[in-house]
Design a protein around this motif. Sequence first.
Motif, PDB file in Angstrom:
ATOM      1  N   ALA A 103       0.947  -1.262   0.109  1.00 54.37           N
ATOM      2  CA  ALA A 103      -0.066  -0.015   0.194  1.00 54.37           C
ATOM      3  C   ALA A 103       0.884   1.374   0.130  1.00 54.37           C
ATOM      4  O   ALA A 103       0.363   2.294  -0.536  1.00 54.37           O
ATOM      5  CB  ALA A 103      -0.963  -0.029   1.334  1.00 54.37           C
ATOM      6  N   LEU A 104       1.684   0.945   0.652  1.00 52.58           N
ATOM      7  CA  LEU A 104       2.880   2.544   0.779  1.00 52.58           C
ATOM      8  C   LEU A 104       3.721   2.807  -0.687  1.00 52.58           C
ATOM      9  O   LEU A 104       4.115   3.714  -0.955  1.00 52.58           O
ATOM     10  CB  LEU A 104       3.997   2.139   1.907  1.00 52.58           C
ATOM     11  N   TRP A 105       3.831   1.563  -1.272  1.00 50.55           N
ATOM     12  CA  TRP A 105       4.296   1.749  -2.704  1.00 50.55           C
ATOM     13  C   TRP A 105       3.424   2.653  -3.585  1.00 50.55           C
ATOM     14  O   TRP A 105       4.061   3.433  -4.367  1.00 50.55           O
ATOM     15  CB  TRP A 105       4.533   0.316  -3.423  1.00 50.55           C
ATOM     16  N   CYS A 106       2.134   2.682  -3.092  1.00 52.38           N
ATOM     17  CA  CYS A 106       1.114   3.531  -4.051  1.00 52.38           C
ATOM     18  C   CYS A 106       1.291   4.888  -3.614  1.00 52.38           C
ATOM     19  O   CYS A 106       1.759   5.137  -2.443  1.00 52.38           O
ATOM     20  CB  CYS A 106      -0.222   3.066  -3.780  1.00 52.38           C
ATOM     21  N   ASP A 107       1.065   5.950  -4.464  1.00 52.79           N
ATOM     22  CA  ASP A 107       0.998   7.291  -4.174  1.00 52.79           C
ATOM     23  C   ASP A 107      -0.109   7.648  -3.102  1.00 52.79           C
ATOM     24  O   ASP A 107       0.190   8.750  -2.136  1.00 52.79           O
ATOM     25  CB  ASP A 107       0.674   8.352  -5.306  1.00 52.79           C
ATOM     26  N   LEU A 108      -1.272   6.939  -3.198  1.00 51.22           N
ATOM     27  CA  LEU A 108      -2.441   7.421  -2.276  1.00 51.22           C
ATOM     28  C   LEU A 108      -3.115   6.162  -1.861  1.00 51.22           C
ATOM     29  O   LEU A 108      -2.761   5.211  -2.479  1.00 51.22           O
ATOM     30  CB  LEU A 108      -3.308   8.343  -2.986  1.00 51.22           C
ATOM     31  N   ARG A 109      -3.686   6.429  -0.682  1.00 46.17           N
ATOM     32  CA  ARG A 109      -4.480   5.105  -0.193  1.00 46.17           C
ATOM     33  C   ARG A 109      -5.849   5.529   0.157  1.00 46.17           C
ATOM     34  O   ARG A 109      -5.983   6.314   0.869  1.00 46.17           O
ATOM     35  CB  ARG A 109      -3.597   4.833   1.021  1.00 46.17           C
ATOM     36  N   VAL A 110      -6.728   4.666  -0.232  1.00 50.07           N
ATOM     37  CA  VAL A 110      -8.265   4.516   0.369  1.00 50.07           C
ATOM     38  C   VAL A 110      -8.493   3.499   1.218  1.00 50.07           C
ATOM     39  O   VAL A 110      -8.054   2.256   0.451  1.00 50.07           O
ATOM     40  CB  VAL A 110      -9.150   4.692  -1.023  1.00 50.07           C
ATOM     41  N   ALA A 111      -9.069   3.616   2.120  1.00 53.99           N
ATOM     42  CA  ALA A 111      -9.322   2.651   3.176  1.00 53.99           C
ATOM     43  C   ALA A 111     -10.584   2.277   3.521  1.00 53.99           C
ATOM     44  O   ALA A 111     -11.294   3.466   3.844  1.00 53.99           O
ATOM     45  CB  ALA A 111      -8.609   2.309   4.335  1.00 53.99           C
ATOM     46  N   ALA A 112     -11.430   1.379   3.569  1.00 52.68           N
ATOM     47  CA  ALA A 112     -12.707   1.036   4.269  1.00 52.68           C
ATOM     48  C   ALA A 112     -12.263   1.506   5.872  1.00 52.68           C
ATOM     49  O   ALA A 112     -11.439   1.184   6.371  1.00 52.68           O
ATOM     50  CB  ALA A 112     -13.149  -0.487   3.944  1.00 52.68           C
ATOM     51  N   ARG A 113     -13.591   1.878   6.438  1.00 57.76           N
ATOM     52  CA  ARG A 113     -13.456   2.183   7.789  1.00 57.76           C
ATOM     53  C   ARG A 113     -13.122   0.918   8.656  1.00 57.76           C
ATOM     54  O   ARG A 113     -12.703   1.156   9.712  1.00 57.76           O
ATOM     55  CB  ARG A 113     -14.790   2.795   8.306  1.00 57.76           C
ATOM     56  N   THR A 114     -13.502  -0.100   8.057  1.00 54.87           N
ATOM     57  CA  THR A 114     -13.112  -1.328   8.861  1.00 54.87           C
ATOM     58  C   THR A 114     -11.801  -2.036   8.574  1.00 54.87           C
ATOM     59  O   THR A 114     -11.472  -3.127   9.292  1.00 54.87           O
ATOM     60  CB  THR A 114     -14.311  -2.406   8.731  1.00 54.87           C
TER      61      THR A 114
END
Length: 250
Positions: A103-114
């Motif tokens: 995930a850190l390799w990506c520029d941005l991160r979107v996460a579900a609240r869970t």
Amino acid sequence: MVEYERRGPVAIVTVDRPERRNAVDRETALALRDAWERFDEDEDALVGVLTGAGGTFSAGADLKAMDLEDDPEGYLGFSRLSVSKPTVAAVEGHCVAGGIEMALWCDLRVAARTAEFGCFERRFGVPLVDGGTQRLPRVVGLSRALDLILTGRALDAETAKEWGLVNRLAPEGEALDTAVELAEVIAQFPQETVRTDRAAVYDGLGEPLERGLKIEAWHGSRAMETAREGADRFAGGEGRGGTGVEDPES
């Protein structure tokens, strides 16, 4: 194992091993490398999204297989690979161990609240060798990075958002759609400048300010024709009052 899908200008790379919590073995690592190389070469794919199947992102390296190799592109297949276009991680469920490095390799991160994050490999003495010790401090700061790395603690999505590890939160089950929407916003802009500005940020990391400004100027000079075209559109009345700029969180 790894799927490559296009939704208009967005390429979605999915790790599909839900029976192993999308843990990465050697075969999967090579497939991930191939997928991201394909993305970089795909002229119609403007933004890439990385996700996992079955309601979880990834548990990182497959410790049962334990067959990963230290390739030039990284143990997980792509953690040392550079692509020229923006990337977004769409995180559901567990994003732990090598998963957080993915995930850190990506520029941005979107996460579900869970969603849940953590360096869970701490329990088994497995080192972070896919960028975690280098990217995590750059994203959340030294103290918070060491907290995660040294304790192996779990971090919930809300706290990850507060720390800056996560850029957007989504309801459970909607992280991928939210990430695609964010990617589509990025894809609507003139891509030459999106890419030169992104490159300037990364190339300037860790450099003294004077050197960083020169790096910025060089990258910016490569997009001046695009800038002139944009200035002409603005002069013609386009984009006044901030129209055309969307807030994906609104």
